[in-house]
Design an enzyme around this catalytic site. Structure first.
Site, PDB file in Angstrom:
ATOM      1  N   ARG A   1      -5.266  53.381  31.851  1.00 48.35           N
ATOM      2  CA  ARG A   1      -6.066  54.277  31.002  1.00 48.35           C
ATOM      3  C   ARG A   1      -6.344  53.613  29.654  1.00 48.35           C
ATOM      4  NH1 ARG A   1      -3.396  57.489  28.150  1.00 48.35           N
ATOM      5  NH2 ARG A   1      -2.018  58.258  29.787  1.00 48.35           N
TER       6      ARG A   1
ATOM      7  N   TYR B   1     -31.815  63.842  24.099  1.00 44.32           N
ATOM      8  CA  TYR B   1     -31.532  64.122  25.498  1.00 44.32           C
ATOM      9  C   TYR B   1     -30.934  65.527  25.626  1.00 44.32           C
ATOM     10  CZ  TYR B   1     -29.168  63.570  30.019  1.00 44.32           C
ATOM     11  OH  TYR B   1     -28.709  63.729  31.293  1.00 44.32           O
TER      12      TYR B   1
ATOM     13  N   ASP C   1     -28.907  56.579  20.004  1.00 41.63           N
ATOM     14  CA  ASP C   1     -28.817  56.514  21.462  1.00 41.63           C
ATOM     15  C   ASP C   1     -29.839  55.467  21.908  1.00 41.63           C
ATOM     16  OD1 ASP C   1     -29.150  56.893  24.224  1.00 41.63           O
ATOM     17  OD2 ASP C   1     -28.677  59.033  24.107  1.00 41.63           O
TER      18      ASP C   1
ATOM     19  N   LYS D   1     -28.254  54.176  33.238  1.00 43.38           N
ATOM     20  CA  LYS D   1     -29.690  53.955  33.280  1.00 43.38           C
ATOM     21  C   LYS D   1     -29.984  52.450  33.374  1.00 43.38           C
ATOM     22  CE  LYS D   1     -29.422  58.379  32.813  1.00 43.38           C
ATOM     23  NZ  LYS D   1     -29.510  59.078  31.538  1.00 43.38           N
TER      24      LYS D   1
HETATM   25  C1  PLP Z   1     -28.774  60.070  30.845  1.00 36.70           C
HETATM   26  C2  PLP Z   1     -28.754  60.061  29.378  1.00 36.70           C
HETATM   27  C3  PLP Z   1     -27.604  60.425  28.651  1.00 36.70           C
HETATM   28  C4  PLP Z   1     -26.349  60.966  29.336  1.00 36.70           C
HETATM   29  O1  PLP Z   1     -25.722  60.004  30.111  1.00 36.70           O
HETATM   30  P1  PLP Z   1     -24.924  60.303  31.480  1.00 36.70           P
HETATM   31  O2  PLP Z   1     -24.520  58.959  31.947  1.00 36.70           O
HETATM   32  O3  PLP Z   1     -25.854  61.035  32.395  1.00 36.70           O
HETATM   33  O4  PLP Z   1     -23.758  61.174  31.095  1.00 36.70           O
HETATM   34  C5  PLP Z   1     -27.640  60.313  27.282  1.00 36.70           C
HETATM   35  N1  PLP Z   1     -28.750  59.892  26.629  1.00 36.70           N
HETATM   36  C6  PLP Z   1     -29.868  59.538  27.285  1.00 36.70           C
HETATM   37  C7  PLP Z   1     -31.057  59.072  26.519  1.00 36.70           C
HETATM   38  C8  PLP Z   1     -29.921  59.608  28.681  1.00 36.70           C
HETATM   39  O5  PLP Z   1     -31.043  59.270  29.318  1.00 36.70           O
END
Ligand code: PLP
Length: 395
Positions: free
Chosen positions: A58, A115, A188, A213
């Site tokens: 962990r 998001y 982000d 992504k």
């Molecule tokens: C998908 C996404 C998230 C969240 O991420 P997860 O891996 O689905 O928890 C946060 N910010 C953006 C811009 C995203 O496209």
């Protein structure tokens, strides 16, 4: 590795760092691809004397470390250093980050186009624990300044380009405003990735990612990351990772590392396919508006050209035929698969009003119902255009 070679390695170009940082061959077998370490626990030399700093999975794991080193080297920018921490999902990363930098009574000012899941986390999970928020248009720098002052906010949170409206916000200008107010700037960077945009070099304090992504890039692993420059901040995030334990597993870390190695070549192709598709869409009958920062009439075009090295693979389209037209296109394409996520090598189409952004319906963050979002993949662009043509001609 000596400090000197480490220093040289940080100076290399993007793809060289992506392929080599944190990826030293296995000293025992010579295996060029570092082995995946599944062991949850590590035998010390003696009580209180660890062999390589590892004791329990962990807290630390060599495969996770390999990904963290690789990602930190990419977000830091050439010749710079940063610290990366990876988690079981993007939202787990964001949750750990907020726990590291906020306490009950803290206030977050965020973009009105973040998001949907980020908004839900801050509003519905952290709100009841006393963390406040204000939603502002990040294009209006003086409104951001006012919102920060009014709430004595300590965190400014933005996404650029944003999802799915593709709005571009000025990272340097907003970093200045945040710092003047005594707040940290979180960016982000999921849509742009470090290949196209380096927020830490533009003044941001923290980068967050859904590595699910583009970084993973193959739609086969969920994960998230927090990247920071400051060592003290790094310690706080690391403590959350260890003490709250929302870590990614070794197999997930490995798959993400493998994806990240090819980020540069993938982003080049995503970007050139998206540019061609956006330009093609502009003149289509039935299309009301194409949202892509690579189009010269996009309101964020010049800013994007300044702070990004390419415009990315995400394109949103609005249809004159309203929700019915958008839904029909989304349900008619064959190569563009109707699905939630984005950033994979295969093209995806999403209807945000009822899919990714259903959680913000009826709020300030709601998405127009005549919009579809394309995650343009790396297939042959002519095939993708033919697929879209067939769907749009059916309107
Ligand atoms: C998908 C996404 C998230 C969240 O991420 P997860 O891996 O689905 O928890 C946060 N910010 C953006 C811009 C995203 O496209």
């Amino acid at each position: 590795m000596t400090d000197q070679t480490e220093q040289n390695q940080h100076q290399h170009g993007f793809s060289t760092r992506a392929i080599h940082e944190g990826q030293e061959f296995d000293p025992i077998t010579g295996a060029v691809v570092p082995p995946i370490h599944f062991s949850t626990t590590y035998a010390p030399e003696k009580i209180g004397q660890l062999r390589r700093g590892y004791d329990y999975g962990r807290g630390t794991n060599p495969t996770r470390d390999s990904l963290q080193t690789q990602l930190a080297a990419l977000e830091a920018g050439p010749g710079q250093q940063a610290h990366a921490f990876t988690f079981g999902s993007g939202l787990a990363a964001e949750n750990a980050l907020i726990h590291a930098i906020a306490t009950p009574g803290s206030h977050i000012v965020m973009g009105n186009d973040v998001y949907g899941g980020t908004y839900r986390l801050i509003d519905r999970v952290l709100g009841p624990w006393g963390i406040g928020h204000t939603v502002v248009d990040m294009g209006d720098v003086s409104a951001v300044e006012r919102a920060l002052a009014e709430a004595q906010a300590t965190i400014l949170w933005l996404e650029t380009p944003s999802n799915p409206m593709m709005k571009v916000s000025d990272i340097s200008a907003l970093a200045e405003v945040a710092h003047a107010a005594g707040a940290l700037l979180v960016v982000d960077n999921t849509f742009a990735t470090p290949y196209l945009q380096l927020p830490l070099t533009l003044g941001a304090d923290i980068v967050v990612h859904s590595t699910t992504k583009y970084i993973g890039g193959h739609s086969d692993v969920v994960g998230g990351a927090v990247v920071v420059k400051d060592a003290e901040l790094a310690e706080k995030v690391q403590f959350q990772q260890f003490a709250a334990g929302a870590v990614n597993g070794p197999m997930d870390a490995y798959l993400t590392t493998r994806g990240l190695k090819t980020l540069g070549v993938r982003m080049d192709r995503h970007t050139s396919n998206a540019q061609q598709i956006a330009e093609w869409l502009v003149d289509r009958p039935g299309v009301e508006r194409v949202l892509y920062p690579g189009l010269p009439d996009h309101p964020g075009h010049e800013l994007a050209a300044r702070q990004m090295s390419g415009f990315g693979g995400m394109v949103s389209v609005q249809f004159t035929g309203g929700a019915a037209a958008a839904r029909q296109v989304a349900e008619t394409t064959r190569l563009f698969i109707l699905a939630e996520s984005l950033g994979g090598i295969e093209s995806l189409m999403n209807y945000p009003a009822e899919m990714t952004h259903a959680s913000v319906a009826g709020t300030e963050l709601a998405v127009p119902d005549n919009l579809v979002r394309l995650s343009v993949g790396i297939e042959d662009v002519q095939d993708l255009i033919e697929d879209l043509d067939r769907a749009i001609s059916s309107l």
